[in-house]
Design a protein around this motif. Structure first.
Motif, mmCIF file in Angstrom:
data_model
loop_
_atom_site.group_PDB
_atom_site.id
_atom_site.type_symbol
_atom_site.label_atom_id
_atom_site.label_comp_id
_atom_site.label_asym_id
_atom_site.label_seq_id
_atom_site.Cartn_x
_atom_site.Cartn_y
_atom_site.Cartn_z
ATOM 1 N N LYS A 69 0.962 -1.557 -0.113
ATOM 2 C CA LYS A 69 -0.119 -0.004 -0.196
ATOM 3 C C LYS A 69 0.906 1.116 -0.121
ATOM 4 O O LYS A 69 0.386 2.063 -0.265
ATOM 5 N N HIS A 111 -5.842 8.250 -2.395
ATOM 6 C CA HIS A 111 -4.411 8.215 -1.207
ATOM 7 C C HIS A 111 -5.005 8.699 0.207
ATOM 8 O O HIS A 111 -4.445 7.570 1.354
ATOM 9 N N ILE A 143 -6.224 4.576 1.176
ATOM 10 C CA ILE A 143 -4.954 3.875 1.412
ATOM 11 C C ILE A 143 -4.189 4.380 2.267
ATOM 12 O O ILE A 143 -4.328 3.384 3.104
#
Length: 436
Positions: free
Chosen positions: A197, A407, A410
């Protein structure tokens, strides 16, 4: 110990004492099944190499970097000695951040020297070193340790007595080994997911930079005729765009500070203007909406006032970071500003600076980048007509927003994985879950 620390420790202790002791486990203080901060005699020859471990080599979640070696006679005084299978825990802030400790394994000649700011815990024969390591990075150990820390300001320390008197729930050796093996396997799986990730975040950041850079150098029309800009970072630009140095558009000026800056006469919680520190800009994204301090009327009169919509740029700390004021504020000489930038250009210039590309050739981003009014003013940019400026800003804002949403998702997933990792370790070393 202050009241907040004492309260935090009491809360963690209550949680600890509320844990049931599994059958066959015993409660023992660390001092009774380990040797703490006691070095053994060294039998190596002076020319033999040993691992050298500065504090920076002690990473998150028990990571340790062992790529530095020194001959024993080159180490000198003033270092902590530890050996294979020892557990080390940082003594000073940020000692409990992300489990800042390590299990010593794979040391050159079985020996390492490191900073004196490490507690060294050596397990007895009936204690598995890996089990002890996981105990030392468990959330319970860290919470209790945070509450026991002492010292003023940002530098706090973990006392020896906390380590020695920490009361651990200890299972038989074979059970310790099962727990350690289980956690080795499960944390490796979690760490692999987290690493994947984080690589996704890196690729997103690269895509974000490329997206912004292309828009402010090539425009939005892929069929537009192009010309050579003569500027390396710009390359070819649309033929109808101009190349302009920032100083041709606006003066570049530096902020100012009242002196001495720590004089309370310059501050007022009810003041009209917020006081901008580098940390405030570092913690913000595109717009500065709040700070931690406000200036008095006198303090503001001795600084540089900025208003909503004004662009300024950090030249200290987070060097090269742009920000647009969302509030009335004052900036010090760690910033430069652009007094004649039209409002429609503020966001366009923000994205140019945000890409980082104009700084290429000026030094490495970070502490090595040296920006001042002359270097910033001398940066050449590609300037489209006003209607295209608006289109480009809108297009970048929309696309960046989409990337930032990805973003955030994640990043939140990483936080949840790290929380799960921490809870898993704590539950395993306290016998709250059964391991296979």
């Amino acid at each position: 110990m202050n009241a907040a620390s004492s309260s935090a420790q009491l809360g963690a202790m209550d949680l600890y004492h509320a844990l049931p002791c599994p059958e066959g486990w015993v409660t023992r203080r660390l001092r009774f099944f380990t040797r703490i901060n006691k070095a053994q005699p060294i039998t190596l020859a002076p020319e033999d190499e040993v691992s050298f471990v500065p504090m920076a080599a002690i990473g998150e979640h028990g990571g340790i970097q062992l790529d530095q070696v020194k001959a024993l006679d080159e180490v000198g005084d003033g270092y902590t000695y530890f050996a294979d299978s020892d557990v080390v825990v940082a003594k000073i802030t940020p000692c409990f951040e992300n489990g800042k400790g390590a299990f010593a394994k794979g040391l050159r000649n079985g020996i390492a020297f490191g900073t004196t700011e490490l507690h060294v815990i050596r397990p007895a024969d009936d204690i598995d070193g890996r089990f002890l390591f996981y105990l030392s990075i468990s959330e319970l150990f860290r919470k209790l340790g945070e509450g026991a820390m002492y010292g003023a300001g940002g530098q706090k320390r973990v006392p020896d007595l906390f380590i020695k008197d920490f009361q651990a729930l200890v299972p038989p050796l074979d059970q310790q080994q099962k727990i350690a093996a289980f956690l080795d396997r499960k944390t490796a799986e979690i760490d692999t997911l987290i690493a994947k990730k984080r690589r996704l975040l890196d690729r997103l950041a690269e895509k974000r930079t490329a997206l912004i850079t292309r828009a402010v150098t090539k425009g939005l029309n892929p069929d537009a005729p192009m010309k050579d800009s003569g500027i390396e970072w710009l390359g070819e630009i649309p033929a109808h765009w101009d190349v302009m140095a920032i100083k041709w558009i606006t003066p570049v000026l530096r902020g100012a500070s009242p002196r001495p800056i720590d004089d309370p006469i310059y501050f007022d919680d009810e003041g009209e203007y917020s006081w901008v520190r580098i940390a405030d800009v570092t913690a913000s994204e595109m717009r500065l909406e709040k700070t931690t301090q406000r200036l008095s009327e006198l303090g503001a009169s001795l600084s540089v006032k900025r208003h909503p919509g004004d662009l300024f740029l950090s030249i200290a700390g987070s060097v090269g970071k742009p920000i647009i004021a969302g509030i009335k504020c004052c900036i010090h000489d760690g910033f430069v500003y652009f007094p004649r930038i039209p409002p429609e250009l503020s966001e366009y210039l923000f994205w140019i600076f945000k890409s980082g590309q104009p700084y290429l050739g000026l030094g490495k981003l970070g502490t090595q980048l040296n920006l001042n009014t002359d270097t910033v003013g001398g940066i050449r940019i590609a300037l489209p007509p006003a209607d295209e400026v608006h289109e480009i800003v809108d297009w970048i804002s929309g696309n960046v927003k989409s990337l930032d949403e990805i973003h955030e998702r994640i990043s939140n997933a990483i936080v949840r994985l790290e929380e799960y990792r921490s809870a898993l370790i704590t539950n395993a070393v306290t016998g709250q879950i059964k391991v296979a």
